[in-house]
Write a protein that holds these residues in place. Structure first.
Motif, PDB file in Angstrom:
ATOM      1  N   ASP A 169      51.110  52.003  30.333  1.00  0.00           N
ATOM      2  CA  ASP A 169      49.686  51.609  30.980  1.00  0.00           C
ATOM      3  C   ASP A 169      49.091  50.293  30.812  1.00  0.00           C
ATOM      4  OD1 ASP A 169      49.146  52.341  28.542  1.00  0.00           O
ATOM      5  OD2 ASP A 169      47.554  53.266  28.788  1.00  0.00           O
ATOM      6  N   LYS A 170      49.661  49.609  29.807  1.00  0.00           N
ATOM      7  CA  LYS A 170      49.323  48.410  29.435  1.00  0.00           C
ATOM      8  C   LYS A 170      50.209  47.250  29.889  1.00  0.00           C
ATOM      9  CE  LYS A 170      46.260  49.349  26.176  1.00  0.00           C
ATOM     10  NZ  LYS A 170      44.929  48.825  26.097  1.00  0.00           N
ATOM     11  N   ALA A 171      51.590  47.826  30.620  1.00  0.00           N
ATOM     12  CA  ALA A 171      52.222  46.885  31.049  1.00  0.00           C
ATOM     13  C   ALA A 171      52.225  46.345  32.630  1.00  0.00           C
ATOM     14  CB  ALA A 171      53.714  47.431  30.805  1.00  0.00           C
ATOM     15  N   ARG A 172      51.311  46.923  33.131  1.00  0.00           N
ATOM     16  CA  ARG A 172      50.964  46.727  34.723  1.00  0.00           C
ATOM     17  C   ARG A 172      50.288  45.572  34.803  1.00  0.00           C
ATOM     18  NH1 ARG A 172      48.121  51.851  36.839  1.00  0.00           N
ATOM     19  NH2 ARG A 172      46.539  51.093  35.394  1.00  0.00           N
ATOM     20  N   GLN A 173      50.344  44.685  35.674  1.00  0.00           N
ATOM     21  CA  GLN A 173      49.647  43.416  35.849  1.00  0.00           C
ATOM     22  C   GLN A 173      48.253  43.692  36.359  1.00  0.00           C
ATOM     23  OE1 GLN A 173      52.132  41.229  38.899  1.00  0.00           O
ATOM     24  NE2 GLN A 173      53.731  40.774  37.397  1.00  0.00           N
ATOM     25  N   GLY A 174      47.866  44.601  36.976  1.00  0.00           N
ATOM     26  CA  GLY A 174      46.522  44.880  37.158  1.00  0.00           C
ATOM     27  C   GLY A 174      46.347  46.048  37.908  1.00  0.00           C
ATOM     28  N   HIS A 175      45.106  46.272  38.183  1.00  0.00           N
ATOM     29  CA  HIS A 175      44.632  47.748  39.032  1.00  0.00           C
ATOM     30  C   HIS A 175      44.377  47.378  40.448  1.00  0.00           C
ATOM     31  CE1 HIS A 175      41.025  46.295  36.791  1.00  0.00           C
ATOM     32  NE2 HIS A 175      40.447  46.642  38.082  1.00  0.00           N
ATOM     33  N   TRP A 176      44.458  48.013  41.310  1.00  0.00           N
ATOM     34  CA  TRP A 176      44.126  47.830  42.529  1.00  0.00           C
ATOM     35  C   TRP A 176      42.501  47.441  42.744  1.00  0.00           C
ATOM     36  CZ3 TRP A 176      46.661  47.807  46.866  1.00  0.00           C
ATOM     37  CH2 TRP A 176      48.112  48.040  46.689  1.00  0.00           C
ATOM     38  N   GLY A 177      41.608  48.489  42.289  1.00  0.00           N
ATOM     39  CA  GLY A 177      40.126  47.952  42.435  1.00  0.00           C
ATOM     40  C   GLY A 177      39.629  48.020  43.846  1.00  0.00           C
TER      41      GLY A 177
ATOM     42  N   HIS B  60      38.255  45.488  45.711  1.00  0.00           N
ATOM     43  CA  HIS B  60      38.357  44.282  46.523  1.00  0.00           C
ATOM     44  C   HIS B  60      39.819  44.445  47.488  1.00  0.00           C
ATOM     45  CE1 HIS B  60      38.587  39.891  47.724  1.00  0.00           C
ATOM     46  NE2 HIS B  60      39.800  39.974  47.407  1.00  0.00           N
ATOM     47  N   ALA B  61      40.758  45.087  46.814  1.00  0.00           N
ATOM     48  CA  ALA B  61      42.046  45.146  47.432  1.00  0.00           C
ATOM     49  C   ALA B  61      41.878  46.344  48.426  1.00  0.00           C
ATOM     50  CB  ALA B  61      43.318  45.714  46.668  1.00  0.00           C
ATOM     51  N   LEU B  62      40.961  47.485  48.118  1.00  0.00           N
ATOM     52  CA  LEU B  62      40.913  48.583  49.184  1.00  0.00           C
ATOM     53  C   LEU B  62      40.094  47.941  50.376  1.00  0.00           C
ATOM     54  CD1 LEU B  62      40.996  51.321  49.785  1.00  0.00           C
ATOM     55  CD2 LEU B  62      38.779  51.889  48.564  1.00  0.00           C
ATOM     56  N   ARG B  63      39.061  46.953  50.037  1.00  0.00           N
ATOM     57  CA  ARG B  63      38.191  46.386  51.188  1.00  0.00           C
ATOM     58  C   ARG B  63      39.286  45.741  52.168  1.00  0.00           C
ATOM     59  NH1 ARG B  63      33.000  44.797  47.817  1.00  0.00           N
ATOM     60  NH2 ARG B  63      34.688  43.786  46.883  1.00  0.00           N
ATOM     61  N   ILE B  64      40.142  44.826  51.519  1.00  0.00           N
ATOM     62  CA  ILE B  64      40.779  44.191  52.328  1.00  0.00           C
ATOM     63  C   ILE B  64      41.981  44.769  53.374  1.00  0.00           C
ATOM     64  CG2 ILE B  64      42.904  42.462  52.196  1.00  0.00           C
ATOM     65  CD1 ILE B  64      41.471  41.187  49.835  1.00  0.00           C
ATOM     66  N   LEU B  65      42.410  45.977  52.453  1.00  0.00           N
ATOM     67  CA  LEU B  65      43.197  47.058  53.529  1.00  0.00           C
ATOM     68  C   LEU B  65      42.545  47.622  54.634  1.00  0.00           C
ATOM     69  CD1 LEU B  65      45.470  48.625  50.560  1.00  0.00           C
ATOM     70  CD2 LEU B  65      45.967  46.825  52.401  1.00  0.00           C
ATOM     71  N   ILE B  66      41.383  48.061  54.450  1.00  0.00           N
ATOM     72  CA  ILE B  66      40.404  48.697  55.309  1.00  0.00           C
ATOM     73  C   ILE B  66      40.152  47.622  56.414  1.00  0.00           C
ATOM     74  CG2 ILE B  66      38.127  49.692  55.941  1.00  0.00           C
ATOM     75  CD1 ILE B  66      38.558  51.075  53.108  1.00  0.00           C
ATOM     76  N   ALA B  67      39.838  46.484  56.147  1.00  0.00           N
ATOM     77  CA  ALA B  67      39.461  45.431  57.163  1.00  0.00           C
ATOM     78  C   ALA B  67      40.849  45.231  58.140  1.00  0.00           C
ATOM     79  CB  ALA B  67      39.061  44.077  56.438  1.00  0.00           C
TER      80      ALA B  67
END
Length: 67
Positions: free
Chosen positions: A8-16, A18-25
């Motif tokens: 769980d610490k090795a990931r580069q980041g979480h989706w959050g 901001h990414a969800l808004r970009i995908l919906i847009a």
């Protein structure tokens, strides 16, 4: 010596959010573009594409009846 990092610490980041808004847009823009193309396609449809079957000449119909 290598470090042992938990999964769980090795990931580069979480989706959050901001990414969800970009995908919906992007999805909304795709639907808007699709609708615009559909409307434009209906507007440019020419009336010649809806031709009816031409009728046979009257002389050919009379001779074909026999009698």
């Amino acid at each position: 010596m290598t470090k042992i990092i938990p999964g769980d610490k090795a990931r580069q980041g979480h989706w959050g959010w901001h990414a969800l808004r970009i995908l919906i847009a992007g999805l909304l823009l795709a639907f808007i573009a699709w609708g615009a193309v559909e409307i434009y396609g209906e507007l440019i449809k020419s009336p010649t594409t809806q031709q009816s079957v031409p009728e046979a000449p009257a002389a050919a119909q009379k001779s074909g009846q026999g009698g």
